[in-house]
Structures are given as structure tokens and as C-alpha cells.
Design a protein around this motif. Structure first.
Motif, PDB file in Angstrom:
ATOM      1  N   GLY A  48       9.545   0.191   3.722  1.00  0.00           N
ATOM      2  CA  GLY A  48       8.553   0.928   4.472  1.00  0.00           C
ATOM      3  C   GLY A  48       8.065   0.196   5.703  1.00  0.00           C
ATOM      4  O   GLY A  48       8.683  -0.767   6.174  1.00  0.00           O
ATOM      5  N   ARG A  49       6.926   0.633   6.229  1.00  0.00           N
ATOM      6  CA  ARG A  49       6.378   0.140   7.489  1.00  0.00           C
ATOM      7  C   ARG A  49       5.373  -0.972   7.230  1.00  0.00           C
ATOM      8  O   ARG A  49       4.398  -0.787   6.494  1.00  0.00           O
ATOM      9  N   TRP A  50       5.601  -2.140   7.842  1.00  0.00           N
ATOM     10  CA  TRP A  50       4.744  -3.307   7.658  1.00  0.00           C
ATOM     11  C   TRP A  50       4.527  -4.013   8.988  1.00  0.00           C
ATOM     12  O   TRP A  50       5.297  -3.819   9.944  1.00  0.00           O
ATOM     13  N   PHE A  85       2.410 -10.247   5.366  1.00  0.00           N
ATOM     14  CA  PHE A  85       2.827  -8.908   5.746  1.00  0.00           C
ATOM     15  C   PHE A  85       1.799  -7.899   5.239  1.00  0.00           C
ATOM     16  O   PHE A  85       1.392  -7.944   4.075  1.00  0.00           O
ATOM     17  N   ILE A  86       1.402  -6.979   6.130  1.00  0.00           N
ATOM     18  CA  ILE A  86       0.429  -5.940   5.805  1.00  0.00           C
ATOM     19  C   ILE A  86       1.095  -4.585   5.983  1.00  0.00           C
ATOM     20  O   ILE A  86       1.650  -4.289   7.056  1.00  0.00           O
ATOM     21  N   ALA A  87       1.038  -3.737   4.957  1.00  0.00           N
ATOM     22  CA  ALA A  87       1.604  -2.393   5.065  1.00  0.00           C
ATOM     23  C   ALA A  87       0.720  -1.539   5.980  1.00  0.00           C
ATOM     24  O   ALA A  87      -0.514  -1.637   5.932  1.00  0.00           O
ATOM     25  N   VAL A  88       1.337  -0.707   6.798  1.00  0.00           N
ATOM     26  CA  VAL A  88       0.593   0.152   7.724  1.00  0.00           C
ATOM     27  C   VAL A  88       1.115   1.584   7.646  1.00  0.00           C
ATOM     28  O   VAL A  88       2.254   1.831   7.235  1.00  0.00           O
ATOM     29  N   ALA A 101      11.200  -1.809   6.957  1.00  0.00           N
ATOM     30  CA  ALA A 101      12.162  -2.471   6.090  1.00  0.00           C
ATOM     31  C   ALA A 101      12.838  -1.419   5.218  1.00  0.00           C
ATOM     32  O   ALA A 101      12.151  -0.598   4.595  1.00  0.00           O
ATOM     33  N   ALA A 102      14.158  -1.452   5.198  1.00  0.00           N
ATOM     34  CA  ALA A 102      14.900  -0.456   4.414  1.00  0.00           C
ATOM     35  C   ALA A 102      14.950  -0.852   2.951  1.00  0.00           C
ATOM     36  O   ALA A 102      14.897  -2.031   2.604  1.00  0.00           O
TER      37      ALA A 102
END
Length: 216
Positions: A15-17, A43-46, A215-216
Motif C-alpha cells: 500500500g501507500r506509505w 514508515f507511516i501509512a497514508v 509498495a506492492a
């Protein structure tokens, strides 16, 4: 370890980080060599708007429930294959603190957490030995009750090891990754790391502070 080539890891999530406290910007990345954090990265998920959580009055004036954040509970994956040599669960997930007012008492308690040791700093965490004598990969700040591996488990890269939480020395849900030459934390030395770059570009990569990616 400072003169060794970087250890190549896979991103421990999908996902988006966004990257924070990246050694691509400065070393030591967290402002200290303590506990082997020299080359550590967060790393922070956004969400699709680049926010870790929606903003409201609590984000300005108070603490916030960690459940409001995009990353809280997100699956965390083994960034490399190896043997689990530490697996800590049971530490509380704290209220999040984006408010400058809420950060003041938190900053004043930082020295106490350092004195209390690795559990107070890393919270719920997993350490994977890539070889019997290292290097060792620490994945920290996992959600309470989510750690799905035990000491002695052999894990493969990409295998689920827990969920993103807000335990330990953490002001909002995020994942902390570092490599060290030892798990004797007071004397452990941090080693450099890079990540497998998303397939669109290939090669290895270390994102810089504030750099968002998928990230896939």
C-alpha cells in the motif's frame, strides 16, 4: 558493520506509505547511535491524500485514538528470510500525538523510556536473524496482540509477522526498521540498509524523508 555493504530488504508492508527519519537524509537517522538506530528508518501509512489520519480538533489540541490512523492494524510482513530471535507482544498501543501540546509531556518522558530499555522504546517487536551470527533485522512498534511468530520460528520474506501499531516510543502508528550486528542493544551497532525498489523502476532504493510511495 559501518563499512559493510547495505543489507537489502523488502518493504514490510503493502500500500501507500511515507518515509520518515530516513538515513538517506542524515546519519544517524534518529539523531543518535543508541540501541543500534544509526541507519534506522520509519514508515507511516497514508491515504490517497497523503494523510496518516484525518485532521480535527484532537489533532491540534489533544491525543487521538490510534484506530483513526491509516496504518493501524495494517499487516506487517517479514522484510527478509531468517530465524526469529526475539518476539515481544503485550505492550500497550498508546494514544497518538500529532498535537504540539500533546507532544510536550511525551518529550519530557523520553529519558525515562530510554532508561527502561528496549521494550519501552521498540514496544511490540520482532527481530529476525538473517544468519546465526547476524545481521539482525528489528521491526518495531507492532500492534498489541498481533505478533504471529515466536522465537525459533523460521520465516520467509513476505510472511506475515504482525500488524502496525503504536506501541513503545511512538507518537503515531508507524513501522520502524533497522539492522544491527547484535541484539545486545546497549552495544549493538547499526548497519546500512536499502530496499527492493518497486517493480516499475527496478534496482534497490532508500526513500528520503517525506517521500511517499506504493509498495506492492
Amino acid at each position: 558493520m559501518l563499512s559493510t555493504p547495505p543489507v537489502v530488504l523488502r518493504f514490510p508492508f503493502q500500500g501507500r506509505w511515507t518515509a520518515e527519519n530516513s538515513p538517506a537524509n542524515r546519519v544517524p537517522s534518529h539523531g543518535t547511535y543508541l540501541l543500534g538506530t544509526t541507519f534506522a528508518i520509519d514508515f507511516i501509512a497514508v491515504d490517497e491524500r497523503g494523510r496518516s489520519a484525518k485532521h480535527g480538533w484532537r489533532s491540534v489540541l489533544a491525543t487521538e485514538p490510534p484506530e483513526l490512523f491509516a496504518g493501524f492494524g495494517a499487516p506487517i510482513l517479514a522484510p527478509a528470510s531468517g530465524t526469529v530471535v526475539a518476539a515481544v507482544d503485550g505492550e500497550l498501543d498508546h494514544e497518538a500525538r500529532r498535537s504540539q501540546l500533546a507532544l510536550i509531556p511525551y518529550a519530557l518522558s523520553q529519558a525515562r523510556r530510554v532508561r527502561e530499555g528496549v521494550r519501552a522504546i521498540a514496544g511490540n517487536h520482532v527481530v529476525i536473524a538473517l544468519q546465526p551470527a547476524g545481521p539482525f533485522v528489528l521491526i518495531a512498534h507492532l500492534q498489541r496482540g498481533s505478533v504471529s511468530v515466536a522465537v525459533g520460528s523460521v520465516v520467509m520474506v513476505g510472511e506475515n509477522i504482525g500488524s502496525c501499531g503504536n506501541s513503545g516510543n511512538s507518537t503515531q502508528p508507524h513501522v520502524h526498521v533497522q539492522v544491527t550486528d547484535s541484539t545486545a542493544w546497549p552495544t549493538a551497532r547499526g548497519g546500512p540498509i536499502v530496499f527492493e525498489r518497486p517493480q516499475v523502476n527496478g534496482g534497490n532504493w532508500l526513500p528520503r524523508n517525506g517521500e511517499a510511495f506504493t509498495a506492492a
